[in-house]
Design an enzyme around this catalytic site. Structure first.
Site, PDB file in Angstrom:
ATOM      1  CE  LYS A  63      -3.995   1.937   2.508  1.00 24.19           C
ATOM      2  NZ  LYS A  63      -4.829   1.833   3.727  1.00 24.19           N
ATOM      3  CB  SER A  65      -8.016   4.008   2.546  1.00 24.08           C
ATOM      4  OG  SER A  65      -7.200   3.307   3.469  1.00 24.08           O
ATOM      5  CB  SER A 103      -8.224   1.161   5.566  1.00 27.06           C
ATOM      6  OG  SER A 103      -8.787   2.406   5.309  1.00 27.06           O
TER       7      SER A 103
HETATM    8  N1  LIG Z   1      -8.519   4.635   7.103  1.00 28.07           N
HETATM    9  C1  LIG Z   1      -9.519   3.819   7.229  1.00 28.07           C
HETATM   10  O1  LIG Z   1      -9.452   2.848   7.957  1.00 28.07           O
HETATM   11  C2  LIG Z   1     -10.668   4.063   6.366  1.00 28.07           C
HETATM   12  C3  LIG Z   1     -11.866   4.661   6.909  1.00 28.07           C
HETATM   13  N2  LIG Z   1     -12.899   4.342   5.946  1.00 28.07           N
HETATM   14  C4  LIG Z   1     -11.733   6.152   7.006  1.00 28.07           C
HETATM   15  O2  LIG Z   1     -12.103   6.800   6.066  1.00 28.07           O
HETATM   16  O3  LIG Z   1     -11.291   6.667   7.996  1.00 28.07           O
END
Ligand SMILES: NC(=O)C[C@H](N)C(=O)O
Length: 504
Positions: free
Chosen positions: A81, A156, A180
């Protein structure tokens, strides 16, 4: 040899160590696959072809000289990533802010992978600074879900998950702050684990929210995920939040799980993570998973976690507060983008022009929210209250774990949705993490393992398995048992049934 890109990481490592193939052949096969499908999928922001092949050649050379394999994954390729740094390889965190930046050092996880002779193929796409659930917030364009190219791959870490589902890599690294790793795994039919907070070093990981961020392993099956977990886990003196304890023996736990027997195990179904807001096909798949657990010998208990309903609200105060502070370092003075530089411009002007142009809308939204929540006079009311809710959520988990060994829920309330569908509705986007955020706030380990396809959309559904802090072994054991049952009924894991992609 069968198609190398269809093999598991474990079988690739075995074939390389037995001399049936080479790390170079395996790496080349995956680079060819990337060349053939990634124009459509767009999982990668940077492919390190020459570097990966050189690394593979040196691994083959070591083997020819008779040295023992550096790890159980020696010679196997991986997608990283693009929020973990690798020396000399472009790292953007999905932001224009870091376009063209070449990190001068390796993240600890990157270093551990290289030392274990895992071949790093390149850097995968993500929502800008990991903020999002669809990878549409990337400054470099969205990634597409290999199950249906009109759909999102989650976020993400959508790039890492899509790379697995598109057979571009058998292993990937993700980071999980609120979901994410787990939500992209869920919507792409792959496996992703968020270790206990502190279980994997974050040195060299671009910080989003420091009290939540965790690095974790992703693959197409549970054993490969566990093998990668053991490579990246463990204490790091360079990360003061990393836990000083031996790495959990998750590979052994997976082997135990393959016996397909859960007798004596108590599995808790979280009442609050199964109702309104969950798609019909997701609930059906989840209910079938509960039945499977019973058939495998587990005792199912329902657990009540009354404070989970406040988890999303607390998260969206804690995360913006921490990210407004962490992202202050992108000030045009140290690295990355610099806009409006001239002898007449003040530092403040350059800073504000750079941040205005370098950050996308979601990042700005969260920085503004966080700066507000932390401001004098509001701190106790917002950040302080959210921290109290966080404690109540942790206590809900503690109570639940007196009644059950692991807890389960759907990992994502919905299957992959259409690209563009939620981009203008931040609240709808945030709701994708409904089921994953409680575990993030509590710092416990949690993973998503595919439970099949939803009857209403024919797209993958993920089962979330959550364990007490440092309980990775029981989590992987249950995941492996569940997966072994699926394989015995379908002849392969869910990812094996992903549709063929058109190749270029
Ligand atoms: N960074 C993450 O774990 C993604 C989460 N959907 C956020 O937007 O914070």
């Amino acid at each position: 040899m069968s198609d190398l890109t269809r093999m598991t990481a474990a079988s690739l490592a075995a074939a390389i160590s037995q001399g049936e193939t080479t790390a170079v052949e395996v790496t080349q096969a995956h680079l060819d696959r990337i060349a053939a499908v990634d124009e459509d999928v767009h999982a990668f922001l940077h492919v390190s072809g020459a570097r990966a092949l050189a690394q593979a050649a040196s691994i083959d050379q070591t083997r020819r000289e008779g040295a023992p394999a550096a790890s159980a994954l020696a010679g196997v390729p991986l997608a990283l990533k693009d929020i973990l740094v690798q020396e000399g390889v472009p790292t953007t965190a999905g932001s224009k802010m870091l376009q063209g930046w070449l990190p001068p050092y390796d993240a600890t996880v990157t270093r551990k992978l290289l030392d274990a002779h895992v071949v790093i193929l390149g850097k995968t796409n993500l929502d800008e600074f990991a903020m999002g659930s669809s990878t549409e917030n990337s400054a470099y364009g969205p990634t597409r879900n290999p199950w249906d190219l009109t759909k999102i791959p989650g976020g993400s870490g959508g790039g890492s998950a899509a790379a697995l589902a598109a057979f571009e890599a058998p292993l990937a690294i993700g980071t999980d702050t609120g979901g994410s790793i787990r939500q992209p795994a869920s919507v792409t039919g792959t496996v992703g684990a968020k270790p206990t907070y502190g279980g994997v070093s974050r040195y060299g990981v671009i910080a989003l929210a420091s009290s939540l961020d965790q690095v974790g392993p992703c693959a197409r099956n549970v054993l490969d995920t566990a093998l990668l977990h053991e490579v990246i886990g463990g204490h790091d003196p360079r990360d003061s939040t990393s836990i000083n304890r031996p790495v959990p023996q998750v590979v052994n736990a997976v082997k135990k799980g393959q016996s397909q027997d859960l007798s004596g195990m108590k599995i808790g179904v979280v009442k609050q993570l199964r109702g309104a807001g969950y798609q019909k096909g997701v609930i059906e798949s989840f209910d079938a998973a509960v039945e499977t657990m019973t058939k495998l010998g587990a005792e199912i208990v329902e657990v009540d976690c009354p404070h989970f309903q406040y988890a999303l609200a607390a998260y969206y105060l804690i995360l913006p507060s921490e990210c407004s502070s962490n992202l202050a370092r992108f000030d045009a003075m140290r690295y990355g983008l610099r806009v409006g530089d001239s002898p007449a411009a003040s530092a403040e002007e350059v800073m504000s022009l750079t941040r205005g142009q370098g950050f996308g809308p979601e990042v700005k939204r969260r920085i503004i929210l966080g700066a507000y929540a932390l401001s004098a006079g509001y701190y106790d009311a917002y950040y302080g209250s959210a921290q109290k809710v966080r404690t109540l959520i942790r206590q809900d988990f503690e109570t639940a774990y007196t009644q059950a060994d692991v807890l389960i829920s759907p990992a994502s309330p919905v299957t992959a949705f259409a690209i563009g569908e939620k981009v203008n509705d931040p609240m709808a986007m945030y709701l994708n993490d409904l089921a994953t955020i409680p575990g993030s706030l509590a710092g416990i380990p949690a993973m998503s393992v595919p439970s099949g396809l939803a009857s209403d959309t024919q797209l993958p559904v993920g089962l979330q398995i959550m364990a007490p802090a440092l309980g990775e072994e029981v989590m992987y054991q249950v995941a492996a048992t569940f997966e072994a049952d699926y394989v015995s009924r379908h002849g392969g894991v869910v990812a094996d049934s992903a549709p063929e992609l058109e190749t270029k």
